[in-house]
Design a protein around this motif. Structure first.
Motif, PDB file in Angstrom:
ATOM      1  N   ARG A  94     -10.867   2.517   3.129  1.00  0.00           N
ATOM      2  CA  ARG A  94     -11.070   1.071   3.214  1.00  0.00           C
ATOM      3  C   ARG A  94     -12.372   0.713   3.942  1.00  0.00           C
ATOM      4  O   ARG A  94     -12.523  -0.381   4.451  1.00  0.00           O
ATOM      5  CB  ARG A  94      -9.899   0.395   3.924  1.00  0.00           C
ATOM      6  CG  ARG A  94      -8.553   0.936   3.572  1.00  0.00           C
ATOM      7  CD  ARG A  94      -7.486  -0.084   3.745  1.00  0.00           C
ATOM      8  NE  ARG A  94      -7.493  -0.998   2.616  1.00  0.00           N
ATOM      9  CZ  ARG A  94      -6.939  -0.734   1.444  1.00  0.00           C
ATOM     10  NH1 ARG A  94      -6.341   0.394   1.240  1.00  0.00           N
ATOM     11  NH2 ARG A  94      -6.999  -1.614   0.467  1.00  0.00           N
TER      12      ARG A  94
ATOM     13  N   ARG B 191       0.838  -1.203   0.000  1.00  0.00           N
ATOM     14  CA  ARG B 191       0.000   0.000   0.000  1.00  0.00           C
ATOM     15  C   ARG B 191       0.870   1.249   0.000  1.00  0.00           C
ATOM     16  O   ARG B 191       0.544   2.242  -0.652  1.00  0.00           O
ATOM     17  CB  ARG B 191      -0.914   0.013   1.227  1.00  0.00           C
ATOM     18  CG  ARG B 191      -2.140  -0.861   1.016  1.00  0.00           C
ATOM     19  CD  ARG B 191      -3.035  -0.836   2.233  1.00  0.00           C
ATOM     20  NE  ARG B 191      -3.926  -1.984   2.209  1.00  0.00           N
ATOM     21  CZ  ARG B 191      -4.599  -2.428   3.257  1.00  0.00           C
ATOM     22  NH1 ARG B 191      -4.468  -1.808   4.432  1.00  0.00           N
ATOM     23  NH2 ARG B 191      -5.382  -3.461   3.156  1.00  0.00           N
TER      24      ARG B 191
ATOM     25  N   GLU C 124     -16.449  -3.006   6.251  1.00  0.00           N
ATOM     26  CA  GLU C 124     -17.856  -3.355   6.383  1.00  0.00           C
ATOM     27  C   GLU C 124     -18.091  -4.808   5.952  1.00  0.00           C
ATOM     28  O   GLU C 124     -18.727  -5.583   6.675  1.00  0.00           O
ATOM     29  CB  GLU C 124     -18.674  -2.406   5.513  1.00  0.00           C
ATOM     30  CG  GLU C 124     -20.045  -2.129   6.086  1.00  0.00           C
ATOM     31  CD  GLU C 124     -20.676  -0.913   5.453  1.00  0.00           C
ATOM     32  OE1 GLU C 124     -20.006   0.146   5.432  1.00  0.00           O
ATOM     33  OE2 GLU C 124     -21.808  -1.028   4.976  1.00  0.00           O
ATOM     34  N   VAL C 125     -17.547  -5.167   4.789  1.00  0.00           N
ATOM     35  CA  VAL C 125     -17.721  -6.540   4.302  1.00  0.00           C
ATOM     36  C   VAL C 125     -17.090  -7.524   5.280  1.00  0.00           C
ATOM     37  O   VAL C 125     -17.674  -8.558   5.623  1.00  0.00           O
ATOM     38  CB  VAL C 125     -17.117  -6.697   2.884  1.00  0.00           C
ATOM     39  CG1 VAL C 125     -17.074  -8.158   2.481  1.00  0.00           C
ATOM     40  CG2 VAL C 125     -17.925  -5.890   1.879  1.00  0.00           C
ATOM     41  N   SER C 126     -15.891  -7.181   5.773  1.00  0.00           N
ATOM     42  CA  SER C 126     -15.203  -8.082   6.710  1.00  0.00           C
ATOM     43  C   SER C 126     -16.049  -8.307   7.956  1.00  0.00           C
ATOM     44  O   SER C 126     -16.176  -9.432   8.440  1.00  0.00           O
ATOM     45  CB  SER C 126     -13.852  -7.493   7.106  1.00  0.00           C
ATOM     46  OG  SER C 126     -13.041  -7.334   5.969  1.00  0.00           O
TER      47      SER C 126
ATOM     48  N   GLU D  18     -15.377   0.134   2.867  1.00  0.00           N
ATOM     49  CA  GLU D  18     -16.126  -0.961   2.239  1.00  0.00           C
ATOM     50  C   GLU D  18     -15.553  -2.302   2.686  1.00  0.00           C
ATOM     51  O   GLU D  18     -16.285  -3.220   3.053  1.00  0.00           O
ATOM     52  CB  GLU D  18     -16.046  -0.807   0.711  1.00  0.00           C
ATOM     53  CG  GLU D  18     -16.819  -1.857  -0.070  1.00  0.00           C
ATOM     54  CD  GLU D  18     -18.335  -1.711   0.069  1.00  0.00           C
ATOM     55  OE1 GLU D  18     -18.794  -0.640   0.497  1.00  0.00           O
ATOM     56  OE2 GLU D  18     -19.042  -2.694  -0.259  1.00  0.00           O
ATOM     57  N   GLU D  19     -14.218  -2.378   2.679  1.00  0.00           N
ATOM     58  CA  GLU D  19     -13.539  -3.609   3.084  1.00  0.00           C
ATOM     59  C   GLU D  19     -13.838  -3.949   4.547  1.00  0.00           C
ATOM     60  O   GLU D  19     -14.110  -5.102   4.894  1.00  0.00           O
ATOM     61  CB  GLU D  19     -12.035  -3.411   2.885  1.00  0.00           C
ATOM     62  CG  GLU D  19     -11.208  -4.596   3.260  1.00  0.00           C
ATOM     63  CD  GLU D  19      -9.724  -4.287   3.120  1.00  0.00           C
ATOM     64  OE1 GLU D  19      -9.362  -3.455   2.271  1.00  0.00           O
ATOM     65  OE2 GLU D  19      -8.938  -4.865   3.886  1.00  0.00           O
TER      66      GLU D  19
END
Lengths: 234, 300
Positions: free
Chosen positions: B197, B14, B202-204, B199-200
């Motif tokens: 990040r 990153r 939240e999905v996790s 979205e990541e």
């Protein structure tokens, strides 16, 4: 099915009911009553549809079961655990019982198809070598083997939905919760996806699918819970 | 362990993916660290430079030019009897003149003297360090017959000592303030990282990630950023010392010294890197903790 019945006996009675709601209400701030006095039970290994017009409370119901939202009153028991009695730290472990499938897929677009499916196994701390095998098996089941290195943005809508399903089943959950999984798909694709759910159900996974598409339900014989303005029709 | 290596790998990738932003952040950390660390380096060098000088209090008794052997013996007796005197040394005037002409390149001047202007002297080391007691002893000795003047010699060394002490305190304050600055700065970069990040995260969370799992990459991000920033700071200090050393060598040669700025030794360098990494870790921990406390999964 005989094996499944034995399994239930082995696991004891309480696991016969996989999901059980009792007098569940959900009110939102501002007075909107999304769900009113909902009571039903889904048995282990059952496949159930939740249907109703948009705004009937289908998504709220699924959110409550997955502990994404909490009910205003009533009790929800999932796989023997009473959700209202769970400590916040225990919720991640409850969620590992589920495979969640979203209408908008919720894929991570900064990583490959393979890495998207890998995520649940990373979260549970799976051994790397074994995890890679499982990821390939899951991708194989949804027909995406060979697209591992592709980025999700390069997939079609139907393929993205199948990728979402692969991610939901890779950790072999006891329950599949699918919120409008066929919402954006044409009917040929939609039946294909539903056939997939049916095959998971046949190996013992409890499946709960919300949909507003009545024609689909007619083609598949399964119990259907009908919601109207937040109430369960009998 | 495997997961930690993979996380570090991800974080480094990153960094590489946003080279400009990373470089700017590391520069800011490096500059912020180089200020207190540079001050520290300067002070420890100064301390070493003046370390050879005796900061122990001394009283010099300069005797009258016409003081007789008898008077000198009397003074010696008094010194022996005085409980405040630890040791003393007699410097005869002839010897003092020889030392003077030998030591400071004043041979030409002393050679031109028709007679020795220097008096006999006693140099006294005392037990006491307290300025008021020293002053009392000095005043007493000054009143003895045959003594022209009595001087507290070490006062300049003690003043320097006090100045160094002040410098150390200033360094400490600057270091503390900049530490808070670094924590806040890291917290802010991590906050931005979290926003990109979201979205990541939240999905996790939806698929069963614990807070620990979500926190880990950000903690490594903060710590690695601190570590690399400290390396930048170290480079800044080293480069500055290298540049200054030319001038310092020139300056020192006027005092016939070969003084050079010493760089941070390995232990000090390790401490700097570890401390900076720790600050980054703390900043990240606070930022992620704040985020997780206020984060709720959106219902759709």
């Amino acid at each position: 099915m005989a094996v499944l019945r034995d399994l239930r006996v082995l696991r004891g009675y309480k696991f016969l009911k996989m999901i059980s709601l009792s007098q569940v209400c959900k009110r939102y701030p501002g007075g909107l009553e999304a769900l009113k006095d909902i009571t039903f039970t889904i048995e282990t290994g059952e496949m159930v549809f939740v249907t109703g017009h948009s705004g009937a409370g289908k998504s709220t119901l699924l959110n409550l079961i997955a502990a994404i939202e909490s009910p205003s009153s009533g009790s929800i028991i999932v796989n023997g655990q009473n959700l209202s009695q769970l400590r916040p730290a225990a919720i991640p472990f409850l969620r590992r019982n589920f495979g969640l499938i979203f209408q908008d897929h919720r894929l991570l677009y900064d990583r490959s198809v393979f890495d998207n499916v890998m995520l649940p196994l990373e979260i549970t701390g799976f051994d790397q070598g074994e995890a890679a095998k499982r990821v390939r098996a899951a991708l194989d089941k949804v027909g995406l083997l060979g697209r591992e290195k592709t980025m999700p943005i390069a997939l079609s809508g139907g393929e993205q939905q199948r990728l979402c399903i692969a991610r939901a089943i890779v950790h072999r959950p006891a329950i599949l919760l699918a919120d409008e999984p066929t919402g954006n798909l044409d009917s040929a694709y939609a039946s294909e996806i539903l056939e997939m759910f049916k095959s998971f159900n046949q190996v013992g996974v409890t499946v709960l699918i919300s949909t507003h598409d009545e024609r689909l339900i007619e083609r598949f014989s399964a119990r259907t819970l009908r919601l109207q303005h937040g109430e369960l029709l009998t | 362990m495997n997961r930690h290596w993979r996380t570090i790998n991800t974080v480094l990738r990153r960094f590489a993916a946003t080279p400009l932003a990373t470089l700017l952040t590391l520069c800011v950390i490096g500059i912020a660290l180089s200020l207190p660390a540079g001050l520290y380096l300067l002070l420890s060098n100064l301390n070493q430079a003046v370390g050879g000088l005796d900061a122990e209090p001394q009283i010099s008794l300069f005797l009258k030019l016409d003081a007789s052997k008898n008077v000198i013996r009397q003074i010696e007796t008094r010194l022996k009897a005085n409980p405040g005197v630890k040791s003393y040394r007699f410097i005869e005037r002839e010897q003092a003149l020889k030392e003077l002409s030998a030591s400071s390149g004043l041979a030409d001047v002393t050679a031109g003297l028709t007679h020795n202007p220097l008096p006999d002297a006693y140099v006294i080391n005392t037990f006491e360090n307290d300025p008021t007691l020293l002053e009392k002893l000095r005043a007493e000795a000054a009143s003895w017959p045959g003594v022209e003047t009595a001087e507290l010699d070490s006062s300049w060394a003690r003043r320097l000592d006090a100045l160094l002490g002040l410098g150390r305190k200033i360094t400490l304050i600057v270091a503390i303030l900049l530490s808070f600055g670094l924590i806040a700065g890291t917290g802010n970069t991590i906050r931005l990282q979290i926003l990109t990040r979201q979205e990541e995260i939240e999905v996790s969370k939806l698929i069963g990630a614990t807070d620990r799992f979500i926190r880990l990459p950000f903690l490594y991000h903060g710590a690695l950023q601190g570590l690399l920033g400290a390396l930048a700071g170290w480079a800044i200090i080293s480069a500055s010392a290298y540049i200054l050393n030319g001038n310092i060598a020139q300056l020192a040669s006027f005092y016939s010294s070969t003084f050079q700025l010493e760089l941070l030794d390995p232990a000090e360098t390790t401490a700097l890197l570890a401390f900076s990494a720790l600050l980054g870790w703390v900043g990240a921990y606070l930022a992620v903790g704040h985020f997780l406390r206020h984060f709720h999964l959106s219902h759709r």
